[in-house]
Each structure stands twice: as structure tokens, then as C-alpha cells.
Write a protein that holds these residues in place. Structure first.
Motif, PDB file in Angstrom:
ATOM      1  N   VAL A 156       5.185   4.024   2.130  1.00  0.00           N
ATOM      2  CA  VAL A 156       5.017   2.879   1.231  1.00  0.00           C
ATOM      3  C   VAL A 156       5.255   1.600   2.038  1.00  0.00           C
ATOM      4  O   VAL A 156       6.236   1.508   2.775  1.00  0.00           O
ATOM      5  CB  VAL A 156       6.013   2.958   0.053  1.00  0.00           C
ATOM      6  CG1 VAL A 156       5.953   1.684  -0.793  1.00  0.00           C
ATOM      7  CG2 VAL A 156       5.734   4.183  -0.798  1.00  0.00           C
ATOM      8  N   VAL A 157       4.345   0.664   1.897  1.00  0.00           N
ATOM      9  CA  VAL A 157       4.470  -0.594   2.630  1.00  0.00           C
ATOM     10  C   VAL A 157       4.474  -1.756   1.634  1.00  0.00           C
ATOM     11  O   VAL A 157       3.561  -1.862   0.807  1.00  0.00           O
ATOM     12  CB  VAL A 157       3.282  -0.783   3.613  1.00  0.00           C
ATOM     13  CG1 VAL A 157       3.477  -2.052   4.433  1.00  0.00           C
ATOM     14  CG2 VAL A 157       3.147   0.416   4.520  1.00  0.00           C
ATOM     15  N   VAL A 158       5.486  -2.581   1.708  1.00  0.00           N
ATOM     16  CA  VAL A 158       5.553  -3.788   0.865  1.00  0.00           C
ATOM     17  C   VAL A 158       5.304  -4.986   1.767  1.00  0.00           C
ATOM     18  O   VAL A 158       6.052  -5.224   2.723  1.00  0.00           O
ATOM     19  CB  VAL A 158       6.928  -3.900   0.170  1.00  0.00           C
ATOM     20  CG1 VAL A 158       7.063  -5.248  -0.536  1.00  0.00           C
ATOM     21  CG2 VAL A 158       7.110  -2.758  -0.822  1.00  0.00           C
TER      22      VAL A 158
ATOM     23  N   LEU B 154       7.384  -7.236   6.971  1.00  0.00           N
ATOM     24  CA  LEU B 154       7.029  -6.300   5.920  1.00  0.00           C
ATOM     25  C   LEU B 154       8.058  -5.184   5.875  1.00  0.00           C
ATOM     26  O   LEU B 154       8.841  -5.015   6.812  1.00  0.00           O
ATOM     27  CB  LEU B 154       5.615  -5.740   6.094  1.00  0.00           C
ATOM     28  CG  LEU B 154       5.330  -4.827   7.252  1.00  0.00           C
ATOM     29  CD1 LEU B 154       4.074  -4.021   6.944  1.00  0.00           C
ATOM     30  CD2 LEU B 154       5.108  -5.619   8.524  1.00  0.00           C
ATOM     31  N   PHE B 155       8.056  -4.469   4.777  1.00  0.00           N
ATOM     32  CA  PHE B 155       9.021  -3.387   4.587  1.00  0.00           C
ATOM     33  C   PHE B 155       8.242  -2.089   4.438  1.00  0.00           C
ATOM     34  O   PHE B 155       7.222  -2.037   3.754  1.00  0.00           O
ATOM     35  CB  PHE B 155       9.866  -3.648   3.338  1.00  0.00           C
ATOM     36  CG  PHE B 155      10.755  -4.845   3.492  1.00  0.00           C
ATOM     37  CD1 PHE B 155      12.067  -4.712   3.924  1.00  0.00           C
ATOM     38  CD2 PHE B 155      10.259  -6.125   3.246  1.00  0.00           C
ATOM     39  CE1 PHE B 155      12.875  -5.831   4.107  1.00  0.00           C
ATOM     40  CE2 PHE B 155      11.057  -7.246   3.423  1.00  0.00           C
ATOM     41  CZ  PHE B 155      12.381  -7.098   3.859  1.00  0.00           C
ATOM     42  N   VAL B 156       8.734  -1.065   5.106  1.00  0.00           N
ATOM     43  CA  VAL B 156       8.036   0.214   5.060  1.00  0.00           C
ATOM     44  C   VAL B 156       9.049   1.317   4.788  1.00  0.00           C
ATOM     45  O   VAL B 156      10.205   1.244   5.240  1.00  0.00           O
ATOM     46  CB  VAL B 156       7.250   0.455   6.379  1.00  0.00           C
ATOM     47  CG1 VAL B 156       8.154   0.468   7.583  1.00  0.00           C
ATOM     48  CG2 VAL B 156       6.444   1.724   6.339  1.00  0.00           C
ATOM     49  N   GLY B 157       8.622   2.299   4.017  1.00  0.00           N
ATOM     50  CA  GLY B 157       9.501   3.424   3.712  1.00  0.00           C
ATOM     51  C   GLY B 157       8.740   4.728   3.754  1.00  0.00           C
ATOM     52  O   GLY B 157       7.532   4.757   3.500  1.00  0.00           O
ATOM     53  N   VAL B 158       9.437   5.785   4.089  1.00  0.00           N
ATOM     54  CA  VAL B 158       8.799   7.106   4.208  1.00  0.00           C
ATOM     55  C   VAL B 158       9.614   8.116   3.422  1.00  0.00           C
ATOM     56  O   VAL B 158      10.849   8.137   3.515  1.00  0.00           O
ATOM     57  CB  VAL B 158       8.746   7.545   5.687  1.00  0.00           C
ATOM     58  CG1 VAL B 158       8.098   8.924   5.809  1.00  0.00           C
ATOM     59  CG2 VAL B 158       8.000   6.530   6.534  1.00  0.00           C
TER      60      VAL B 158
ATOM     61  N   GLN C  49       0.837  -1.196   0.000  1.00  0.00           N
ATOM     62  CA  GLN C  49       0.000   0.000   0.000  1.00  0.00           C
ATOM     63  C   GLN C  49       0.877   1.253   0.000  1.00  0.00           C
ATOM     64  O   GLN C  49       2.023   1.208   0.450  1.00  0.00           O
ATOM     65  CB  GLN C  49      -0.853   0.059   1.267  1.00  0.00           C
ATOM     66  CG  GLN C  49      -1.930  -0.997   1.352  1.00  0.00           C
ATOM     67  CD  GLN C  49      -2.773  -0.790   2.594  1.00  0.00           C
ATOM     68  OE1 GLN C  49      -2.289  -0.952   3.706  1.00  0.00           O
ATOM     69  NE2 GLN C  49      -4.021  -0.420   2.410  1.00  0.00           N
ATOM     70  N   GLN C  50       0.290   2.318  -0.475  1.00  0.00           N
ATOM     71  CA  GLN C  50       0.930   3.625  -0.334  1.00  0.00           C
ATOM     72  C   GLN C  50      -0.070   4.576   0.289  1.00  0.00           C
ATOM     73  O   GLN C  50      -1.200   4.692  -0.185  1.00  0.00           O
ATOM     74  CB  GLN C  50       1.367   4.178  -1.694  1.00  0.00           C
ATOM     75  CG  GLN C  50       2.051   5.541  -1.571  1.00  0.00           C
ATOM     76  CD  GLN C  50       2.302   6.211  -2.921  1.00  0.00           C
ATOM     77  OE1 GLN C  50       1.855   5.720  -3.957  1.00  0.00           O
ATOM     78  NE2 GLN C  50       2.986   7.332  -2.892  1.00  0.00           N
TER      79      GLN C  50
END
Lengths: 301, 164
Positions: free
Chosen positions: A276-278, A260-264, A201-202
Motif C-alpha cells: 500500500v502506498v500513500v 510517501l508512505f509505503v506498507g507491506v 495505490q495498492q
């Protein structure tokens, strides 16, 4: 002749009486044991977890809710009903990093590495009204890659949404659509063409200024860097490049761990900040590569 | 049993009938109302640490139950259209005869008007609270309540006079 105010009073009494009689039906219902209701909730939790592990559909979203504050995705038109009421005081709390938490890698990054240009795509999305434009989000088709989808096409997906902004465990953005302080946010969920496998998701939050977006990015990064606990377990964070994190959820009840992987990142649009969540990858190298690729696209928006 | 379980159970026992009542008035379907309410409480338990921290956990449950009911209603409408296309009558649950007049009168109102009426008369929300909860201007809520009250009262009066 009846005065309008009198008439309203008469109508009021009539309506109250009519609706009260429905209550008699309700009171006659046997009350389900609360233990059964809790079991149903636990069942949802287990189902969501299993679906996540199987790479299954919408549950990828639901399982995040297990961690703390719920999450969301859903139909593009929010017209299914009224806005969710606010858990007012608890919206957008400040993050509370633990003293031992890893430090935030850097203030809001604005990656603009060489690489593919971000496309625009009209996509179903959810969030506060009026919905944020699709152009603020990474095109769902650009989520497709050999590493994430095996090269298969990806598309924006829809599902149930309960109005929450949260998209990941430890997410401090717990705003509720319709609640005080909800501000403006939108969420796009991405799956394969059949919406059978969700990739992530974003969330885009739009604030009043670039400075506010920078501050929000730092706040989000701080929370994701710190990790957190939830009633049934712990979320441990491992930092990648600035602004990206691998989150590993472990459960007290012995359920298999989730990763899970998350980025900001802040975006080119002043005031916009993306999370952004992968959810579909567990391998550290592949997960960071994908979330960082998507962050670079988001930053161009 | 832990504190969370005790708190949840007390909350459930104190409020579940109100939530079922609200959804029943909004949809006219008691079975659907019961199921949506249970599902909403199950979801509340799923994230109880967050929901119980809300200023108003009941508002959270109420809204989730309403959203679920409306979604279910939409799915049912699609199913009914499909049945009609194939010439099959969908199964219809017969409401309790005593309540048919009220359910029918509510059913004659538009969904937003019915919702405003239910939130005001059953959940005891003020116009401002309904406006907040439904993300609708207060003036619109006021107009909906006015229309709904008048239409519902009129329908109930007509029903009563038929039985006199």
C-alpha cells in the motif's frame, strides 16, 4: 494451379514489398535530435514532480517512476493493446539492501487489530490477465478518512499504465505485465471523486502459497527498509510500525523533496501480499497512521 | 555528455525509424507514429537506468509506442464520434498518395491482424515472439498472420491491377 505453399510465398513477397514502401515515408522524415527527445523525457519528469507536489492527478504515479523502475495505473480493461514485453532478466530481482540499511522490522506482519471491517467493492484495476478480483483489494471508499482525504469521498481511479508492477521507489517488484515471471498482480489507484487528487495505490501480488507470500513480504520490506538511489537522487527510508516505511526522495538537481508512505502485509487470502502506498501526505505521524490503517484493512482481505 | 546520454543517443539513432515504421503500419498515420515514437523514447530516457538494463530495450520502446498509438487512436475515435454527432467533419490528414493503397489495405484488416502483420514483417518477430509480446496463443498469432498476409496481398494485387 498454384500450390498453397507457393501461394503463401507469393503473398509473402507482395506483403513485404507493400510494407517496405511505407519505410520510404519513414526514412524521409527528419530525425529529431536525441537531445530534444531527452529534454522531453526530462520535461515529463519535472511535470510529474510538480504535479505530485501540487497533489495533482495521475502524475503521482508517474513520479514514482523517476525513482527507478516505473509504476502503473490505468484503465480497467487492458484491451488497449498487447502486453508489454519483458525486461526479462531484470524482472523481480532480489533486493540488495545496503549493509548500513536499517534492518527489516519483522517478517511479514499480519496485522489484525481491532478496527473497521474491510468492505468489498467492485473497482477498476489493472494488472495481469485475468485481473485479480476486486475483493482482494481495500475498497477505494475505505481510503476516505479525515487524515487522508479530509473526509471527502474516495474512489478507484484510472489513468495511463505501461504494464509495470512497481508502485513505489525502491520497489523490488519490477515485473512487467506479459513478461516472463510476471506472475499475477493487480493494482488499484485511489483518488477523490473527480480524479483530481490522487491519494495512493495498492498492489496485490498473488503467489502460490502462504509461505511464498510471507517470503515476498519480507523481500519487499527489506528493500523499502534499505532505501535506494536513482540517477537523480536518493530515497531515504524511515521505519514505522513493522512493515511500514516513510520514503523521502531527494533530488540532485535541487528539486523539492518528495515524501510517501509505503506498507507491506500478507493478506488473509493465502498467497496474497499487499503493498500500500500513500502519496498524498508528508507529515510523519499522519502518514504512518493512514498507511497502517490501510494495511490493517488489506490484511483482512 | 555522460555515458548514459551517449548510450541513449546511439540507441535512439539506431532504432527510431524501425519504431516509427511499425506504428505507421499499425495505425496508417505517419504523424501519429512519429509522435508516439518520440514519446516512447522520452519515457525510456525518463527511466533509462532500468530500460537500458533490459534484455531488449527496443521491445520496451516498441510496446510503449504501440500502446500510446492505440490509446491515441481510441481518443480520436471518440472525438470523431462527437464530431459526427454534431454534424462536423473531423480533420483528416491525407496520406501520401503513393502509399494510400498500402495504408488502405492495412486499414481493412482488423486491429489484431494488422498488429500481427506489422510485428512480423516490420519488427521481424517470430510467431513465438509475437505471442509473447501480445500475450496471445501462438496458434492464434499464426492464424492472424495467415489471414492478414492473404488479405493484404489480395488487396495489393487488386490495387496494382487497377493501375495496370
Amino acid at each position: 494451379m498454384t500450390e498453397p505453399e507457393d501461394r503463401e510465398g507469393v503473398d509473402d513477397t507482395q506483403v513485404r514489398r507493400g510494407l517496405a514502401c511505407l519505410r520510404e515515408d519513414v526514412d524521409a522524415l527528419p530525425l529529431s535530435d536525441p537531445g530534444l527527445v531527452r529534454s522531453r523525457g526530462e520535461g515529463r519528469r519535472r511535470l510529474a514532480r510538480a504535479a505530485w507536489l501540487a497533489g495533482g492527478a495521475a502524475a503521482a504515479v508517474t513520479v514514482v517512476a523517476v525513482a527507478l523502475s516505473a509504476t502503473g495505473q490505468s484503465p480497467p480493461d487492458r484491451g488497449i493493446g498487447p502486453a508489454t514485453p519483458p525486461p526479462s532478466a531484470s524482472t523481480r530481482p532480489s533486493p540488495a539492501p545496503t549493509p548500513s540499511a536499517p534492518a527489516t522490522s519483522s517478517p511479514a506482519p499480519s496485522p489484525s487489530p481491532p478496527g473497521p471491517s474491510a468492505d468489498d467493492e467492485q473497482m477498476p484495476r489493472v494488472g495481469t490477465q485475468p485481473l485479480l478480483p476486486s475483493s482482494l483489494f481495500v475498497a477505494a471508499s475505505q481510503w476516505s478518512s479525515a487524515g487522508l482525504s479530509g473526509g471527502a469521498a474516495t474512489a478507484a481511479a484510472i489513468g495511463d499504465w505501461e504494464g509495470q508492477a512497481s508502485v513505489a521507489p525502491c520497489d523490488p517488484d519490477t515485473a512487467q505485465d506479459g513478461g516472463a515471471g510476471a506472475g499475477r498482480f493487480g493494482i488499484v489507484s485511489v483518488a477523490d471523486a473527480d480524479a483530481q487528487r490522487f491519494f495512493g495505490q495498492q498492489r496485490v501480488r498473488l503467489l502460490e502459497s502462504a509461505a511464498a507470500a510471507e517470503a515476498e513480504a519480507r523481500r519487499l520490506q527489506g528493500a523499502f527498509a534499505a532505501g535506494c538511489t536513482f540517477p537523480n537522487g536518493t530515497v531515504t527510508s524511515t521505519p514505522g510500525k513493522p512493515g511500514s516505511y516513510r520514503l523521502e526522495m531527494t533530488f540532485k538537481d535541487g528539486s523539492a523533496e518528495l515524501v510517501l508512505f509505503v506498507g507491506v502485509t500478507t493478506q488473509r487470502t493465502p498467497g496474497a501480499v499487499s503493498t500500500v502506498v500513500v502519496t498524498a501526505l508528508a507529515d510523519q505521524e499522519a502518514g504512518f497512521a493512514e498507511v497502517e490503517r490501510l494495511l490493517a484493512l488489506a490484511a483482512q482481505k | 555528455m555522460g555515458t548514459a546520454e551517449v548510450d541513449f543517443d546511439a540507441f535512439y539513432r539506431q532504432t527510431v525509424h524501425r519504431v516509427v515504421h511499425l506504428v505507421y503500419a499499425t495505425t496508417g498515420d505517419l504523424g501519429l507514429a512519429q509522435d508516439c515514437a518520440q514519446e516512447a523514447y522520452a519515457r525510456a530516457w525518463q527511466r533509462w537506468s532500468t530500460v537500458s538494463d533490459c534484455d531488449d530495450p527496443l521491445a520496451w520502446v516498441r510496446t510503449v509506442a504501440r500502446r500510446l498509438a492505440i490509446s491515441a487512436w481510441r481518443r480520436r475515435a471518440v472525438l470523431e464520434r462527437a464530431h459526427r454527432r454534431h454534424g462536423v467533419s473531423p480533420p483528416v490528414a491525407a496520406p501520401n498518395e503513393d502509399r494510400m493503397a498500402v495504408v488502405a489495405a492495412l486499414g481493412a484488416l482488423s486491429a489484431p491482424v494488422r498488429e500481427a502483420v506489422a510485428l512480423h514483417y516490420i519488427a521481424d518477430l517470430s510467431i513465438a515472439q509475437i505471442a509473447h509480446e501480445t500475450d496471445t496463443p501462438a496458434g492464434t498469432v499464426k492464424a492472424r498472420l495467415h489471414r492478414g498476409r492473404a488479405a493484404l496481398a489480395q488487396a495489393l494485387r487488386e490495387e496494382e491491377s487497377r493501375h495496370d
